[in-house]
Design a protein around this motif. Structure first.
Motif, PDB file in Angstrom:
ATOM      1  N   TRP A  65       0.827  -1.209   0.000  1.00  0.00           N
ATOM      2  CA  TRP A  65       0.000   0.000   0.000  1.00  0.00           C
ATOM      3  C   TRP A  65       0.863   1.260   0.000  1.00  0.00           C
ATOM      4  O   TRP A  65       0.462   2.299  -0.551  1.00  0.00           O
ATOM      5  CB  TRP A  65      -0.957  -0.026   1.178  1.00  0.00           C
ATOM      6  CG  TRP A  65      -1.990  -1.118   1.037  1.00  0.00           C
ATOM      7  CD1 TRP A  65      -2.361  -1.748  -0.123  1.00  0.00           C
ATOM      8  CD2 TRP A  65      -2.769  -1.707   2.080  1.00  0.00           C
ATOM      9  NE1 TRP A  65      -3.328  -2.691   0.130  1.00  0.00           N
ATOM     10  CE2 TRP A  65      -3.609  -2.695   1.474  1.00  0.00           C
ATOM     11  CE3 TRP A  65      -2.862  -1.529   3.457  1.00  0.00           C
ATOM     12  CZ2 TRP A  65      -4.501  -3.479   2.205  1.00  0.00           C
ATOM     13  CZ3 TRP A  65      -3.753  -2.295   4.195  1.00  0.00           C
ATOM     14  CH2 TRP A  65      -4.568  -3.261   3.562  1.00  0.00           C
ATOM     15  N   GLY A  70      -8.180   4.954  -0.821  1.00  0.00           N
ATOM     16  CA  GLY A  70      -6.843   4.428  -0.543  1.00  0.00           C
ATOM     17  C   GLY A  70      -6.106   5.255   0.496  1.00  0.00           C
ATOM     18  O   GLY A  70      -5.442   4.709   1.381  1.00  0.00           O
ATOM     19  N   SER A  80     -11.322   0.858  -2.569  1.00  0.00           N
ATOM     20  CA  SER A  80     -10.438   1.576  -3.484  1.00  0.00           C
ATOM     21  C   SER A  80     -10.154   0.755  -4.741  1.00  0.00           C
ATOM     22  O   SER A  80     -10.204   1.269  -5.860  1.00  0.00           O
ATOM     23  CB  SER A  80      -9.121   1.917  -2.776  1.00  0.00           C
ATOM     24  OG  SER A  80      -8.189   2.488  -3.689  1.00  0.00           O
ATOM     25  N   TYR A  81      -9.891  -0.511  -4.533  1.00  0.00           N
ATOM     26  CA  TYR A  81      -9.586  -1.391  -5.672  1.00  0.00           C
ATOM     27  C   TYR A  81     -10.793  -1.501  -6.615  1.00  0.00           C
ATOM     28  O   TYR A  81     -10.657  -1.405  -7.841  1.00  0.00           O
ATOM     29  CB  TYR A  81      -9.186  -2.765  -5.150  1.00  0.00           C
ATOM     30  CG  TYR A  81      -8.686  -3.710  -6.221  1.00  0.00           C
ATOM     31  CD1 TYR A  81      -7.382  -3.631  -6.694  1.00  0.00           C
ATOM     32  CD2 TYR A  81      -9.527  -4.675  -6.763  1.00  0.00           C
ATOM     33  CE1 TYR A  81      -6.907  -4.489  -7.683  1.00  0.00           C
ATOM     34  CE2 TYR A  81      -9.078  -5.540  -7.753  1.00  0.00           C
ATOM     35  CZ  TYR A  81      -7.765  -5.443  -8.202  1.00  0.00           C
ATOM     36  OH  TYR A  81      -7.318  -6.283  -9.188  1.00  0.00           O
ATOM     37  N   ASP A 103      -2.569  -0.136  -8.930  1.00  0.00           N
ATOM     38  CA  ASP A 103      -3.707  -1.053  -8.781  1.00  0.00           C
ATOM     39  C   ASP A 103      -3.231  -2.453  -8.391  1.00  0.00           C
ATOM     40  O   ASP A 103      -3.832  -3.111  -7.529  1.00  0.00           O
ATOM     41  CB  ASP A 103      -4.507  -1.124 -10.081  1.00  0.00           C
ATOM     42  CG  ASP A 103      -5.198   0.195 -10.401  1.00  0.00           C
ATOM     43  OD1 ASP A 103      -5.146   1.115  -9.557  1.00  0.00           O
ATOM     44  OD2 ASP A 103      -5.795   0.297 -11.496  1.00  0.00           O
ATOM     45  N   GLY A 136     -11.306   6.062  -5.833  1.00  0.00           N
ATOM     46  CA  GLY A 136     -10.371   5.005  -5.454  1.00  0.00           C
ATOM     47  C   GLY A 136      -9.171   5.536  -4.703  1.00  0.00           C
ATOM     48  O   GLY A 136      -8.728   4.954  -3.713  1.00  0.00           O
ATOM     49  N   ARG A 190     -11.334   1.807  -8.527  1.00  0.00           N
ATOM     50  CA  ARG A 190     -10.337   1.968  -9.584  1.00  0.00           C
ATOM     51  C   ARG A 190     -10.691   1.116 -10.801  1.00  0.00           C
ATOM     52  O   ARG A 190     -10.565   1.571 -11.946  1.00  0.00           O
ATOM     53  CB  ARG A 190      -8.959   1.587  -9.045  1.00  0.00           C
ATOM     54  CG  ARG A 190      -8.372   2.586  -8.050  1.00  0.00           C
ATOM     55  CD  ARG A 190      -7.191   1.987  -7.286  1.00  0.00           C
ATOM     56  NE  ARG A 190      -6.706   2.867  -6.248  1.00  0.00           N
ATOM     57  CZ  ARG A 190      -5.599   3.622  -6.365  1.00  0.00           C
ATOM     58  NH1 ARG A 190      -4.885   3.590  -7.477  1.00  0.00           N
ATOM     59  NH2 ARG A 190      -5.216   4.399  -5.374  1.00  0.00           N
ATOM     60  N   LYS A 191     -11.097  -0.127 -10.557  1.00  0.00           N
ATOM     61  CA  LYS A 191     -11.413  -1.025 -11.661  1.00  0.00           C
ATOM     62  C   LYS A 191     -12.665  -0.558 -12.417  1.00  0.00           C
ATOM     63  O   LYS A 191     -12.829  -0.873 -13.602  1.00  0.00           O
ATOM     64  CB  LYS A 191     -11.613  -2.447 -11.142  1.00  0.00           C
ATOM     65  CG  LYS A 191     -10.325  -3.110 -10.666  1.00  0.00           C
ATOM     66  CD  LYS A 191      -9.278  -3.122 -11.765  1.00  0.00           C
ATOM     67  CE  LYS A 191      -7.981  -3.750 -11.320  1.00  0.00           C
ATOM     68  NZ  LYS A 191      -6.950  -3.707 -12.389  1.00  0.00           N
ATOM     69  N   ILE A 246      -2.143  -2.546  -4.741  1.00  0.00           N
ATOM     70  CA  ILE A 246      -3.283  -2.575  -3.821  1.00  0.00           C
ATOM     71  C   ILE A 246      -3.867  -3.983  -3.743  1.00  0.00           C
ATOM     72  O   ILE A 246      -4.204  -4.477  -2.663  1.00  0.00           O
ATOM     73  CB  ILE A 246      -4.358  -1.558  -4.255  1.00  0.00           C
ATOM     74  CG1 ILE A 246      -3.862  -0.142  -3.960  1.00  0.00           C
ATOM     75  CG2 ILE A 246      -5.688  -1.817  -3.540  1.00  0.00           C
ATOM     76  CD1 ILE A 246      -4.776   0.949  -4.439  1.00  0.00           C
ATOM     77  N   GLY A 247      -3.980  -4.659  -4.889  1.00  0.00           N
ATOM     78  CA  GLY A 247      -4.496  -6.030  -4.885  1.00  0.00           C
ATOM     79  C   GLY A 247      -3.623  -6.970  -4.082  1.00  0.00           C
ATOM     80  O   GLY A 247      -4.120  -7.803  -3.305  1.00  0.00           O
ATOM     81  N   TYR A 301      -9.371  -0.222   1.421  1.00  0.00           N
ATOM     82  CA  TYR A 301      -8.574  -0.587   0.255  1.00  0.00           C
ATOM     83  C   TYR A 301      -9.347  -1.492  -0.711  1.00  0.00           C
ATOM     84  O   TYR A 301      -9.141  -1.427  -1.927  1.00  0.00           O
ATOM     85  CB  TYR A 301      -7.265  -1.235   0.676  1.00  0.00           C
ATOM     86  CG  TYR A 301      -6.157  -0.222   0.828  1.00  0.00           C
ATOM     87  CD1 TYR A 301      -5.619   0.404  -0.292  1.00  0.00           C
ATOM     88  CD2 TYR A 301      -5.663   0.124   2.077  1.00  0.00           C
ATOM     89  CE1 TYR A 301      -4.621   1.354  -0.166  1.00  0.00           C
ATOM     90  CE2 TYR A 301      -4.660   1.075   2.210  1.00  0.00           C
ATOM     91  CZ  TYR A 301      -4.141   1.694   1.084  1.00  0.00           C
ATOM     92  OH  TYR A 301      -3.149   2.646   1.203  1.00  0.00           O
ATOM     93  N   THR A 302     -10.221  -2.324  -0.171  1.00  0.00           N
ATOM     94  CA  THR A 302     -11.065  -3.135  -1.055  1.00  0.00           C
ATOM     95  C   THR A 302     -11.983  -2.224  -1.874  1.00  0.00           C
ATOM     96  O   THR A 302     -12.143  -2.410  -3.088  1.00  0.00           O
ATOM     97  CB  THR A 302     -11.901  -4.127  -0.232  1.00  0.00           C
ATOM     98  OG1 THR A 302     -11.018  -4.997   0.499  1.00  0.00           O
ATOM     99  CG2 THR A 302     -12.770  -4.983  -1.142  1.00  0.00           C
TER     100      THR A 302
END
Length: 291
Positions: free
Chosen positions: A66, A154, A138-139, A89, A150, A142-143, A92-93, A135-136
Motif C-alpha cells: 500500500w 486508498g 479503493s480497488y 492497482d 479510489g 479503480r477497476k 493494492i491487490g 482498500y477493497t
C-alpha cells in the motif's frame, strides 16, 4: 506521553472486554471443533513450524504494497505516465491478499492473549479490518474507472493502516507479544548442584532456581530432563503445567514442549525452550547451560 494516552484510552473502553470474550471463545471453538486437524492448522497459523510468528511476516505485505501504491499514484500525478496507474492497482491487490493472511494469523495469535494486550490487540484488529475495507473499496472503484474515489479511499485506508501498525508495535515492544520470553534467563556455565536426586521421583517435575534462572527438572522412565521453566510464549510457569510422556504443557495458554530438545509441539508458542545439561553427581542433580 502519546503512548500513555493511547493505552489509557483503550483501557477505558468498557465495551472491549465482552466483545473480546465472545470472539476469543468463538475462535477457540472453531479450532477445537476440527479436532486434530484444527490443532494442526492452528499450529501452522501460529508459526510453530517456522520458529517465528507468521503474523509478523505477513504484516509487511500490506504495509509495503500500500505504501508502493501511494508512491505510484503520486508518480502518475507528477509524470502523467499511465503505467504507474497499473502498478498502483496491482500493489493494492497484493496488499489486500496480504492483509487477509495477516488477519487470519493475527486473530489466531490474539486468541491466546489476555490482559491489557487483549484490548490493544482487538483495537489493532478492528483498525486493520477497517483499512482493509477501505482498500477493497479503493480497488473496486479503480477497476470501475472511478479513480478519484479510489485514490481517496486508498488514502483513508493508508491512514487507518498506519494507526493499526502503531498499535502493532505497542503489542510487541510494550506488551511483549510475539517475543521469546526465555531471553534474559541466566544459567551457570559450569555444573552446579540444584536438588537432591532423591527429591525428584519418577514421573515428577520440579522448579528450581539457579543463578537467578528458573529451571524445570523432570524425570521420566529413569531419564532426567532440564529446560528453561519460563514459557517462551508469555512467561507462564511450566512447573505448574501438565507433564505427560516426555512433554510439558504450559498451564496458561496450552503451549506444549518436548523435554528432550525443547521443541514446540503445540502452539501458541513458536520459540523453543532452551535445554540445559543435567547430571547426577554424589547424590545431587546438577545443571549447566548448554555449550
Amino acid at each position: 506521553m502519546a503512548e500513555d494516552m493511547t493505552a489509557a484510552l483503550i483501557e477505558s473502553q468498557k465495551w472491549i472486554d465482552p466483545v473480546a470474550d465472545q470472539l476469543q471463545k468463538a475462535v477457540g471453538a472453531a479450532f477445537e471443533s476440527a479436532g486434530d486437524t484444527g490443532r494442526e492448522i492452528k499450529n501452522i497459523l501460529h508459526g510453530t513450524w517456522l520458529g517465528h510468528p507468521v503474523h509478523s511476516v505477513l504484516t509487511d505485505i500490506p504495509i509495503g504494497s500500500w505504501t508502493a501504491a501511494l508512491v505510484m499514484d503520486a508518480m502518475e500525478d507528477m509524470t502523467g505516465q499511465r503505467q504507474f496507474r497499473r502498478g498502483a492497482d496491482a500493489a493494492i491487490g497484493i496488499g489486500i491478499l496480504g492483509a487477509i493472511g495477516s488477519a487470519v494469523t493475527g486473530i489466531t495469535d490474539w486468541q491466546a492473549v489476555d490482559g491489557r494486550a487483549r484490548k490493544v490487540g482487538l483495537v489493532h484488529a478492528l483498525l486493520n479490518t477497517t483499512g482493509l475495507l477501505f482498500y477493497t473499496g479503493s480497488y473496486i472503484a479503480r477497476k470501475k474507472g472511478s479513480r478519484p474515489l479510489g485514490r481517496g479511499l486508498g488514502m483513508l485506508g493508508f491512514a487507518v493502516a498506519m494507526s493499526a501498525a502503531y498499535l502493532g508495535g505497542k503489542l510487541v515492544y510494550s506488551e511483549q507479544i510475539g517475543v521469546d520470553h526465555t531471553v534474559g534467563q541466566q544459567f551457570p556455565t559450569e555444573f552446579e548442584g540444584v536438588l537432591d536426586d532423591s527429591a525428584l521421583k519418577e514421573g515428577e517435575m520440579r522448579r528450581v532456581v539457579v543463578d537467578g534462572g528458573r529451571v524445570l527438572l523432570a524425570r521420566r522412565n529413569g531419564r532426567l530432563f532440564a529446560i528453561n521453566e519460563v514459557c517462551s510464549h508469555l512467561g507462564g510457569p511450566l512447573a505448574e503445567g501438565k507433564f505427560e510422556d516426555c512433554t510439558v504443557q504450559c498451564p496458561w495458554h496450552g503451549s506444549r514442549f518436548s523435554l528432550e530438545d525443547g521443541s514446540v509441539i503445540d502452539g501458541p508458542a513458536v520459540h523453543k525452550q532452551p535445554c540445559l545439561d543435567v547430571r547426577v553427581r554424589q547424590g545431587r542433580i546438577e545443571v549447566r547451560s548448554k555449550g
